[in-house]
Design a protein around this motif. Structure first.
Motif, PDB file in Angstrom:
ATOM      1  N   SER A   1       0.829  -1.205   0.000  1.00 23.07           N
ATOM      2  CA  SER A   1       0.000   0.000   0.000  1.00 23.07           C
ATOM      3  C   SER A   1       0.864   1.255   0.000  1.00 23.07           C
ATOM      4  CB  SER A   1      -0.920   0.012   1.230  1.00 23.07           C
ATOM      5  OG  SER A   1      -1.606   1.236   1.332  1.00 23.07           O
ATOM      6  N   GLN A   2       0.517   2.186  -0.882  1.00 25.92           N
ATOM      7  CA  GLN A   2       1.245   3.449  -0.968  1.00 25.92           C
ATOM      8  C   GLN A   2       0.898   4.392   0.182  1.00 25.92           C
ATOM      9  OE1 GLN A   2       3.656   4.207  -3.334  1.00 25.92           O
ATOM     10  NE2 GLN A   2       3.405   2.040  -3.810  1.00 25.92           N
ATOM     11  N   SER A   3      -0.133   4.056   0.951  1.00 26.90           N
ATOM     12  CA  SER A   3      -0.552   4.959   2.022  1.00 26.90           C
ATOM     13  C   SER A   3       0.166   4.676   3.339  1.00 26.90           C
ATOM     14  CB  SER A   3      -2.063   4.872   2.236  1.00 26.90           C
ATOM     15  OG  SER A   3      -2.416   3.609   2.757  1.00 26.90           O
ATOM     16  N   ILE A   4       0.991   3.619   3.392  1.00 28.45           N
ATOM     17  CA  ILE A   4       1.750   3.342   4.604  1.00 28.45           C
ATOM     18  C   ILE A   4       2.897   4.334   4.722  1.00 28.45           C
ATOM     19  CG2 ILE A   4       3.237   1.693   5.805  1.00 28.45           C
ATOM     20  CD1 ILE A   4       1.606  -0.554   4.650  1.00 28.45           C
ATOM     21  N   ILE A   5       2.933   5.078   5.820  1.00 24.82           N
ATOM     22  CA  ILE A   5       3.999   6.047   6.063  1.00 24.82           C
ATOM     23  C   ILE A   5       5.157   5.392   6.789  1.00 24.82           C
ATOM     24  CG2 ILE A   5       4.611   8.199   7.232  1.00 24.82           C
ATOM     25  CD1 ILE A   5       1.689   9.036   6.999  1.00 24.82           C
ATOM     26  N   GLU A   6       4.850   4.612   7.808  1.00 23.26           N
ATOM     27  CA  GLU A   6       5.901   3.992   8.621  1.00 23.26           C
ATOM     28  C   GLU A   6       5.385   2.695   9.213  1.00 23.26           C
ATOM     29  OE1 GLU A   6       9.327   5.331  11.832  1.00 23.26           O
ATOM     30  OE2 GLU A   6       7.508   6.519  11.654  1.00 23.26           O
ATOM     31  N   LEU A   7       6.295   1.741   9.353  1.00 19.83           N
ATOM     32  CA  LEU A   7       5.951   0.436   9.905  1.00 19.83           C
ATOM     33  C   LEU A   7       6.963   0.083  10.985  1.00 19.83           C
ATOM     34  CD1 LEU A   7       4.339  -2.234   9.783  1.00 19.83           C
ATOM     35  CD2 LEU A   7       5.921  -2.989   8.001  1.00 19.83           C
ATOM     36  N   LEU A   8       6.474  -0.179  12.208  1.00 24.68           N
ATOM     37  CA  LEU A   8       7.357  -0.480  13.337  1.00 24.68           C
ATOM     38  C   LEU A   8       6.905  -1.762  14.022  1.00 24.68           C
ATOM     39  CD1 LEU A   8       7.550   3.106  14.872  1.00 24.68           C
ATOM     40  CD2 LEU A   8       9.279   2.011  13.451  1.00 24.68           C
TER      41      LEU A   8
END
Length: 281
Positions: free
Chosen positions: A179-186
């Motif tokens: 998804s292009q809408s994911i800004i950050e994944l932690l």
């Protein structure tokens, strides 16, 4: 354009010169770059790719997206004013720039040498260092291990949360990984209480039960966060190695790099018979 530069003190001027030169040389895009524009000051633009890349850098740890964008705009305004005032041709600027070129070149050389030599601690070295220095890693505050994901689209965040409620983190994530809408994944992130920002996110995390999923939170303008609490840890606990392995590795890596740098300098002096003199005052 605002006449900002003349109001800077000499100390702030030094800081301004260093920061603006570094950011404009390495952190700004040209107008022709084919990417989504986030901000623009005259012909200089900041793209989505620039922001994502910058926020991954160590020097920007703890900086939020909107904060970085605002800092970029402020820096670009000041830089363009400095150019208009002819500051880049100023002898003081040139002298300052020359000194910082040496420091940057030295740091880049060491980085390249370390990368070539693969100066990285092994798992056995990490475990040995941790076992010998456990008290150094005692938790100074309550800590929380969490899964966290951030979207720039509210509906996508809601859809991800609904999927997560029906399955587990990895499976839910696989459906949205592209998804292009994911800004950050932690994923599996361990954070001390004081490190959790903004305060609204902290308040929610402290009320969650283990494995509970939060509601969608707008933690910044157009930044929608979903968080899942995995574990809680009390202050003064000595955590297991797997919880702090990255921190242990980072600290040991610095020690090994410093030792490598010293040995490399000593070798350069010996190999090239460098003439070094120090004069007393």
């Amino acid at each position: 354009m605002m006449n900002l530069v003349k109001h800077l003190s000499s100390n702030n001027l030094y800081i301004f010169l260093i920061v603006t030169f570094t950011l404009t040389q390495f952190g700004c895009s040209k107008e022709e770059k084919p990417s989504k524009y986030i901000a623009k000051v005259n012909k200089s633009v900041l793209t989505e790719e620039d922001v994502k890349s910058a926020l991954l850098e160590d020097r920007n740890k703890g900086i939020y997206r909107e904060e970085y964008i605002n800092n970029w705009i402020r820096t670009e305004i000041l830089y363009q004013e400095a150019v208009d005032k002819g500051l880049l041709n100023d002898n003081e600027f040139k002298s300052l720039l020359d000194r910082n070129k040496k420091e940057l070149a030295s740091a880049l050389l060491i980085k390249k040498l370390v990368d070539e030599e693969k100066i990285e601690p092994t798992d056995d070295e990490i475990k040995e260092y941790f076992d010998n220095n456990k008290n150094d890693f005692k938790l100074v505050d309550d800590a929380y291990r969490i899964n966290e994901i951030e979207f720039d689209n509210f509906n996508n965040a809601v859809e991800f949360r609904n999927s997560l409620l029906e399955t587990e983190w990895t499976r839910a994530l696989n459906q949205y990984r592209s998804s292009q809408s994911i800004i950050e994944l932690l994923p599996q992130k361990l954070l001390l209480k004081y490190q959790i920002q903004p305060i609204t996110l902290l308040r929610v995390i402290t009320t969650l039960d283990i494995n509970e999923v939060s509601v969608v939170l707008e933690t910044e303008p157009m930044k929608f966060t979903v968080v899942q609490l995995l574990e809680k840890f009390s202050k003064d606990l000595i955590p297991p190695l797997d919880m702090v392995k990255n921190e242990v590795k980072e600290r040991l890596s610095i020690i090994k790099r410093n030792q490598f740098t010293k040995e490399h300098i000593d070798k350069l002096i010996a190999d090239h018979n460098l003439e070094i003199e120090r004069y007393s005052e």
